[in-house]
Design a protein around this motif. Structure first.
Motif, mmCIF file in Angstrom:
data_model
loop_
_atom_site.group_PDB
_atom_site.id
_atom_site.type_symbol
_atom_site.label_atom_id
_atom_site.label_comp_id
_atom_site.label_asym_id
_atom_site.label_seq_id
_atom_site.Cartn_x
_atom_site.Cartn_y
_atom_site.Cartn_z
ATOM 1 N N LEU A 1 5.747 -6.517 -15.352
ATOM 2 C CA LEU A 1 4.365 -6.597 -15.944
ATOM 3 C C LEU A 1 3.419 -6.846 -14.872
ATOM 4 O O LEU A 1 2.305 -6.238 -14.670
ATOM 5 N N ILE A 2 3.547 -7.423 -13.718
ATOM 6 C CA ILE A 2 2.919 -7.735 -12.415
ATOM 7 C C ILE A 2 2.559 -6.310 -11.972
ATOM 8 O O ILE A 2 1.577 -6.032 -11.529
ATOM 9 N N ALA A 3 3.601 -5.380 -11.692
ATOM 10 C CA ALA A 3 3.601 -4.308 -11.152
ATOM 11 C C ALA A 3 2.534 -3.292 -11.998
ATOM 12 O O ALA A 3 1.632 -2.588 -11.644
ATOM 13 N N ALA A 4 2.798 -3.201 -13.376
ATOM 14 C CA ALA A 4 1.979 -2.483 -14.369
ATOM 15 C C ALA A 4 0.611 -2.941 -14.271
ATOM 16 O O ALA A 4 -0.570 -2.095 -14.285
ATOM 17 N N ILE A 5 0.242 -4.291 -14.240
ATOM 18 C CA ILE A 5 -1.224 -4.788 -14.133
ATOM 19 C C ILE A 5 -1.809 -4.524 -12.839
ATOM 20 O O ILE A 5 -2.956 -3.907 -12.767
ATOM 21 N N GLN A 6 -1.017 -4.420 -11.657
ATOM 22 C CA GLN A 6 -1.539 -3.832 -10.197
ATOM 23 C C GLN A 6 -1.919 -2.321 -10.231
ATOM 24 O O GLN A 6 -2.957 -1.898 -9.872
ATOM 25 N N ILE A 7 -1.077 -1.527 -10.825
ATOM 26 C CA ILE A 7 -1.249 -0.128 -10.955
ATOM 27 C C ILE A 7 -2.079 0.049 -11.796
ATOM 28 O O ILE A 7 -3.132 0.935 -11.431
ATOM 29 N N GLY A 8 -2.520 -0.602 -12.802
ATOM 30 C CA GLY A 8 -3.707 -0.412 -13.797
ATOM 31 C C GLY A 8 -5.034 -0.728 -12.941
ATOM 32 O O GLY A 8 -6.050 -0.146 -13.392
ATOM 33 N N ALA A 9 -4.973 -1.875 -12.446
ATOM 34 C CA ALA A 9 -6.163 -2.508 -11.830
ATOM 35 C C ALA A 9 -6.432 -1.477 -10.440
ATOM 36 O O ALA A 9 -7.713 -1.147 -10.426
ATOM 37 N N GLY A 10 -5.495 -0.847 -9.864
ATOM 38 C CA GLY A 10 -5.717 0.084 -8.596
ATOM 39 C C GLY A 10 -6.250 1.555 -9.287
ATOM 40 O O GLY A 10 -7.097 1.875 -8.635
ATOM 41 N N GLY A 11 -5.964 1.958 -10.366
ATOM 42 C CA GLY A 11 -6.509 3.106 -10.894
ATOM 43 C C GLY A 11 -7.522 2.843 -11.512
ATOM 44 O O GLY A 11 -8.344 3.965 -11.333
ATOM 45 N N THR A 12 -8.131 1.786 -11.926
ATOM 46 C CA THR A 12 -9.396 1.381 -12.433
ATOM 47 C C THR A 12 -10.296 1.320 -11.200
ATOM 48 O O THR A 12 -11.667 2.044 -11.245
ATOM 49 N N LEU A 13 -9.938 0.922 -10.153
ATOM 50 C CA LEU A 13 -10.750 0.896 -8.906
ATOM 51 C C LEU A 13 -11.084 2.058 -8.397
ATOM 52 O O LEU A 13 -12.123 2.469 -7.748
ATOM 53 N N LEU A 14 -9.963 3.078 -8.453
ATOM 54 C CA LEU A 14 -10.050 4.485 -7.873
ATOM 55 C C LEU A 14 -10.988 5.159 -8.668
ATOM 56 O O LEU A 14 -11.813 6.169 -8.229
ATOM 57 N N LEU A 15 -11.514 4.958 -10.013
ATOM 58 C CA LEU A 15 -12.434 5.675 -10.849
ATOM 59 C C LEU A 15 -13.746 5.248 -10.468
ATOM 60 O O LEU A 15 -14.584 5.925 -11.027
ATOM 61 N N PHE A 16 -14.038 4.031 -10.204
ATOM 62 C CA PHE A 16 -15.249 3.466 -9.940
ATOM 63 C C PHE A 16 -15.676 3.505 -8.398
ATOM 64 O O PHE A 16 -15.519 3.558 -7.651
ATOM 65 N N ALA B 1 9.387 -18.570 -9.672
ATOM 66 C CA ALA B 1 7.816 -18.603 -9.752
ATOM 67 C C ALA B 1 7.237 -18.216 -8.250
ATOM 68 O O ALA B 1 6.235 -17.619 -8.220
ATOM 69 N N VAL B 2 7.824 -18.749 -7.423
ATOM 70 C CA VAL B 2 7.339 -18.586 -5.814
ATOM 71 C C VAL B 2 7.441 -17.171 -5.743
ATOM 72 O O VAL B 2 6.695 -16.187 -5.001
ATOM 73 N N LEU B 3 8.686 -16.447 -5.968
ATOM 74 C CA LEU B 3 8.785 -15.030 -5.712
ATOM 75 C C LEU B 3 8.004 -14.225 -6.551
ATOM 76 O O LEU B 3 7.275 -13.135 -6.028
ATOM 77 N N LEU B 4 7.545 -14.578 -7.687
ATOM 78 C CA LEU B 4 6.567 -14.003 -8.579
ATOM 79 C C LEU B 4 5.247 -13.978 -8.134
ATOM 80 O O LEU B 4 4.341 -13.012 -8.073
ATOM 81 N N ARG B 5 5.151 -14.964 -7.742
ATOM 82 C CA ARG B 5 3.442 -15.390 -7.182
ATOM 83 C C ARG B 5 3.508 -14.533 -6.007
ATOM 84 O O ARG B 5 2.447 -13.836 -5.802
ATOM 85 N N MET B 6 4.400 -14.203 -4.951
ATOM 86 C CA MET B 6 4.202 -13.479 -4.037
ATOM 87 C C MET B 6 4.043 -12.168 -4.542
ATOM 88 O O MET B 6 3.228 -11.285 -3.724
ATOM 89 N N ALA B 7 4.687 -11.643 -5.233
ATOM 90 C CA ALA B 7 4.477 -10.189 -5.838
ATOM 91 C C ALA B 7 2.974 -9.889 -6.422
ATOM 92 O O ALA B 7 2.448 -9.019 -6.119
ATOM 93 N N LEU B 8 2.525 -10.951 -7.308
ATOM 94 C CA LEU B 8 1.290 -11.127 -7.747
ATOM 95 C C LEU B 8 0.242 -10.799 -6.711
ATOM 96 O O LEU B 8 -0.707 -10.416 -6.754
ATOM 97 N N LEU B 9 0.489 -11.621 -5.591
ATOM 98 C CA LEU B 9 -0.596 -11.588 -4.353
ATOM 99 C C LEU B 9 -0.510 -10.405 -3.775
ATOM 100 O O LEU B 9 -1.227 -10.088 -2.384
ATOM 101 N N GLY B 10 0.455 -9.287 -3.948
ATOM 102 C CA GLY B 10 0.437 -7.746 -3.444
ATOM 103 C C GLY B 10 1.637 -7.640 -2.898
ATOM 104 O O GLY B 10 1.738 -6.452 -2.304
ATOM 105 N N GLY B 11 2.734 -8.258 -3.079
ATOM 106 C CA GLY B 11 3.810 -8.101 -2.574
ATOM 107 C C GLY B 11 5.072 -7.516 -3.411
ATOM 108 O O GLY B 11 6.218 -7.439 -3.193
ATOM 109 N N THR B 12 4.516 -6.659 -4.383
ATOM 110 C CA THR B 12 5.197 -5.937 -5.378
ATOM 111 C C THR B 12 6.174 -4.973 -5.000
ATOM 112 O O THR B 12 7.420 -5.100 -4.976
ATOM 113 N N PRO B 13 5.624 -4.105 -4.130
ATOM 114 C CA PRO B 13 6.389 -3.091 -3.026
ATOM 115 C C PRO B 13 7.543 -3.784 -2.572
ATOM 116 O O PRO B 13 8.672 -3.490 -2.214
#
Length: 88
Positions: A73-88, A37-49
């Protein structure tokens, strides 16, 4: 603001790689592990790469389920959120 965000991304990714390495060393030595859970939380906070880099570099948690699915799943959500931000 952009410099602060870039600094955070660098920091969290370096820290994520370090924690994956520490967890791998603890596993090899038979010591108490860092909770997934700690490792996944770090990915969620931006540490996915950093998490993907560490998994490949240390061959650590590459086949572990449901950890791998959660990280993807975390990576997919982050990519989707990043793509959405680029559109706006």
């Amino acid at each position: 603001m952009l410099a602060c965000a870039a600094g955070w991304i660098v920091f969290i990714n370096v820290w994520t790689v370090v924690r994956f390495w520490q967890d791998k060393m603890r596993a090899v030595e038979g010591r108490r592990r860092i909770p997934e859970a700690v490792l996944l939380r770090m990915a969620l906070l931006g540490g996915t790469p950093g998490a993907f880099l560490a998994r490949r570099a240390f061959r650590h948690k590459t086949r572990k389920e449901p950890f791998s699915t959660s990280l993807m799943l975390i990576a997919a959500i982050q990519i989707g959120a990043g793509g959405t931000l680029l559109l706006f």
